[in-house]
Motif scaffolding. Structure first.
Motif, short mmCIF file in Angstrom:
data_model
loop_
_atom_site.label_atom_id
_atom_site.label_comp_id
_atom_site.label_asym_id
_atom_site.label_seq_id
_atom_site.Cartn_x
_atom_site.Cartn_y
_atom_site.Cartn_z
N ILE A 406 0.87 -1.18 0.00
CA ILE A 406 0.00 0.00 0.00
C ILE A 406 0.90 1.22 0.00
N SER A 407 0.57 2.21 -0.84
CA SER A 407 1.37 3.43 -0.83
C SER A 407 0.44 4.63 -0.64
N PHE A 408 0.72 5.38 0.41
CA PHE A 408 -0.12 6.53 0.76
C PHE A 408 0.78 7.61 1.32
N GLY A 409 0.48 8.86 0.98
CA GLY A 409 1.29 9.95 1.52
C GLY A 409 2.33 10.48 0.55
N GLY A 410 2.47 9.84 -0.60
CA GLY A 410 3.42 10.34 -1.61
C GLY A 410 2.91 11.64 -2.21
N SER A 411 1.61 11.76 -2.32
CA SER A 411 1.03 13.03 -2.74
C SER A 411 -0.29 13.17 -1.99
N ASN A 412 -0.90 14.32 -2.11
CA ASN A 412 -2.18 14.55 -1.44
C ASN A 412 -3.35 13.99 -2.23
N TYR A 413 -3.04 13.32 -3.33
CA TYR A 413 -4.12 12.99 -4.27
C TYR A 413 -4.24 11.50 -4.56
N ASN A 414 -3.56 10.67 -3.79
CA ASN A 414 -3.46 9.29 -4.23
C ASN A 414 -3.24 8.31 -3.08
N ILE A 415 -3.94 7.15 -3.18
CA ILE A 415 -3.54 5.98 -2.40
C ILE A 415 -3.54 4.81 -3.37
N SER A 416 -2.46 4.03 -3.35
CA SER A 416 -2.34 2.93 -4.31
C SER A 416 -2.15 1.60 -3.61
N PHE A 417 -2.69 0.58 -4.23
CA PHE A 417 -2.57 -0.79 -3.72
C PHE A 417 -1.93 -1.65 -4.80
N LEU A 418 -1.10 -2.58 -4.37
CA LEU A 418 -0.58 -3.55 -5.31
C LEU A 418 -1.21 -4.90 -4.98
N ILE A 419 -1.91 -5.44 -5.97
CA ILE A 419 -2.63 -6.71 -5.77
C ILE A 419 -2.30 -7.65 -6.93
N LYS A 420 -2.92 -8.83 -6.95
CA LYS A 420 -2.69 -9.75 -8.07
C LYS A 420 -3.55 -9.33 -9.26
N ASN A 421 -3.04 -9.56 -10.47
CA ASN A 421 -3.83 -9.27 -11.68
C ASN A 421 -5.24 -9.83 -11.56
N GLU A 422 -5.32 -11.08 -11.09
CA GLU A 422 -6.64 -11.74 -11.12
C GLU A 422 -7.62 -11.13 -10.10
N ASP A 423 -7.13 -10.32 -9.19
CA ASP A 423 -8.04 -9.69 -8.23
C ASP A 423 -8.49 -8.29 -8.66
N LYS A 424 -8.01 -7.88 -9.84
CA LYS A 424 -8.29 -6.51 -10.27
C LYS A 424 -9.79 -6.20 -10.32
N LYS A 425 -10.53 -7.08 -10.97
CA LYS A 425 -11.96 -6.82 -11.16
C LYS A 425 -12.66 -6.67 -9.80
N ARG A 426 -12.37 -7.61 -8.91
CA ARG A 426 -12.99 -7.56 -7.58
C ARG A 426 -12.63 -6.27 -6.86
N ALA A 427 -11.36 -5.89 -6.99
CA ALA A 427 -10.89 -4.68 -6.29
C ALA A 427 -11.59 -3.44 -6.83
N LEU A 428 -11.67 -3.35 -8.16
CA LEU A 428 -12.30 -2.16 -8.76
C LEU A 428 -13.78 -2.09 -8.36
N GLN A 429 -14.43 -3.25 -8.35
CA GLN A 429 -15.86 -3.25 -7.98
C GLN A 429 -16.03 -2.88 -6.51
N ALA A 430 -15.17 -3.43 -5.67
CA ALA A 430 -15.30 -3.16 -4.24
C ALA A 430 -15.04 -1.67 -3.94
N LEU A 431 -14.03 -1.12 -4.61
CA LEU A 431 -13.73 0.30 -4.38
C LEU A 431 -14.87 1.18 -4.87
N SER A 432 -15.43 0.81 -6.02
CA SER A 432 -16.55 1.57 -6.56
C SER A 432 -17.71 1.58 -5.57
#
Ligand code: ASP
Ligand code: MG
Length: 436
Positions: A406-432
């Motif tokens: 997880i990366s947070f605090g690098g800018s005031n505009y972003n938090i990023s997560f590194l996950i597996k490719n296959e979890d992308k869809k689930r992650a995008l839906q959950a965040l939405s």
């Protein structure tokens, strides 16, 4: 005055060119920047390729094909014989100029002369069309005011002075029209702002003339707050801060390259992304206004590799990170996300061309492990640390997904997560579901 830039597909046929002229005419004069017709710059690159390898027939064949296409465009674009002839004279002049390069030594100087022809042709064609319609159009040559310095950076002072002097001498036009992409360099040779550089031209012109706004017209559907191919019910993004747009630039989110919008950002000129297929739609506005507490968009990028180096020597040491970063630098590999602990650091990269060498070199400093097939998922918006709860909401959305970093605090505009490719869809839906 507004600056309106149209990309290659927006001027890609006679029909499209006619459509553009409808969009640019209004009560006030506009400053219009055009790309080459779509496919043309690629053809010019191809011609140059043949000329480098001294294959005259190859070059002439592509030139012939281009000529055929442009003859067709001329037939379709103009109503009168007079303007068909005018346009054809200009274009045939260009094609014999292109053919003349088969007789000379071919170097990058000649290549840039060739690459400049696409934008010169599209702007001349539109200028003739506007004249045929009785519009007072001033066709300005970008070669007279766009300039890069010895480092390849735009010379903004020169551009401002030159362009404003030219405008002072050209009052009263309904449309000011010029070429995107092309410029002169410090040696006064014809040069360019690199592929896709027309956006940069528009931003530089907007800053130079203190435009009211810079409009970037394309034929793609506007920006959405999540990937519509993955998540249902996405919404258009109407407003972004320049920094939010820069964060999203990494994800290729149909946004201008951060370098291109820099001049507009510093001159405090709003940039609007608009769609030629839906000209009435409000599009996306990018400017220096903040939207306190708003999350704007979620974006993802797949096929990321995480490299971890773990070493007890890192504890309380200084200079350790520099040594690690220098290894990536020496292989011209850019690091996107980083996370550190006291005894380890993980970095994400998307270019793995030199991964084996990087790992071998890193092993001199610690134990190295690599995870490939990863995906960066990024939440962009007002993520300043004083906001309570926003990062918690994002992290909470990921509760069922294995998160590598997880990366947070690098800018005031972003938090990023590194996950597996296959979890992308689930992650995008959950965040939405959690954020919008
Ligand atoms: N015509 C150039 C290119 O295709 C510049 C641009 O379209 O922005 O890269
Ligand atoms: Mg383009």
């Amino acid at each position: 005055m507004k600056v309106m830039k149209f990309g290659g597909t927006s001027v890609g046929s006679a029909e499209r060119m006619k459509n553009v002229t409808k969009l640019i005419l209004g009560p006030e004069p506009n400053f219009v920047v055009l790309s080459a017709m779509s496919g043309t710059t690629n053809s010019l690159v191809e011609i140059s390729g043949y000329l480098y390898s001294k294959n005259t027939d190859g070059a002439l064949e592509i030139i012939g094909r281009l000529e055929k296409k442009y003859r067709q465009h001329v037939e379709e674009l103009y109503a009168t014989e007079e303007f068909k002839k005018k346009a054809l004279d200009y274009l045939l002049g260009t094609f014999s100029y292109l053919a003349s390069f088969t007789k000379q030594l071919f170097t990058p100087v000649e290549e840039k002369l060739i690459l400049a022809q696409g934008e010169l042709m599209s702007t001349h064609m539109v200028a003739f069309y506007l004249q045929e319609q009785g519009v007072n159009v001033a066709l300005l040559s970008a070669l007279d005011f766009m300039r890069i310095d010895a480092n390849g950076e735009p010379d903004q002072i020169y551009i401002r002075e030159k362009l404003n002097a030219i405008l002072d001498k050209t009052p009263g036009a309904q449309i000011y029209l010029t070429q995107g992409f092309i410029c002169r360099n410090a040696k006064d040779e014809v040069d360019n702002l690199q592929r896709g550089g027309s956006d940069y031209t528009a931003s530089l012109i907007g800053a130079a003339i203190q435009a009211d706004e810079i409009q970037i017209w394309t034929d793609i559907d506007g920006m959405h707050n999540n990937d519509p191919r993955v998540v249902d019910g996405t919404k258009p993004v109407r407003h972004l801060h320049f920094e939010e747009a820069a964060e999203l630039g990494y994800f290729g989110a149909k946004i201008l390259h951060p370098t291109c919008i820099q001049p507009a950002k510093f001159a405090n000129i709003p940039v609007k992304l608009l769609n030629t297929m839906e000209p009435e739609a409000p599009g996306t506005t990018i400017d220096n206004r903040e939207d306190p507490g708003e999350i704007k968009a979620v974006a993802a990028k797949e096929n990321i590799t995480a490299v971890t180096i773990h070493s007890s020597r890192m504890l309380l040491a200084y200079g350790f990170l520099r040594k690690v970063f220098e290894i990536f630098e020496s292989y011209r590999t850019s690091i996107d996300m980083i996370c550190t602990s006291e005894v380890g650091v993980t970095m994400s990269i998307d270019n793995t061309a030199h991964l084996a060498e990087i790992v071998a070199d890193l092993k001199a400093y610690g134990t190295v492990s690599v995870d490939s097939g990863m995906c960066i998922v990024s939440v962009v918006g007002d993520m300043s640390w004083e906001n309570v709860g926003f990062e918690a909401r994002a992290v909470d959305a990921m509760r069922d997904i294995p998160v590598r970093m997880i990366s947070f605090g690098g800018s005031n505009y972003n938090i990023s997560f590194l996950i597996k490719n296959e979890d992308k869809k689930r992650a995008l839906q959950a965040l939405s579901a959690k954020l919008f």
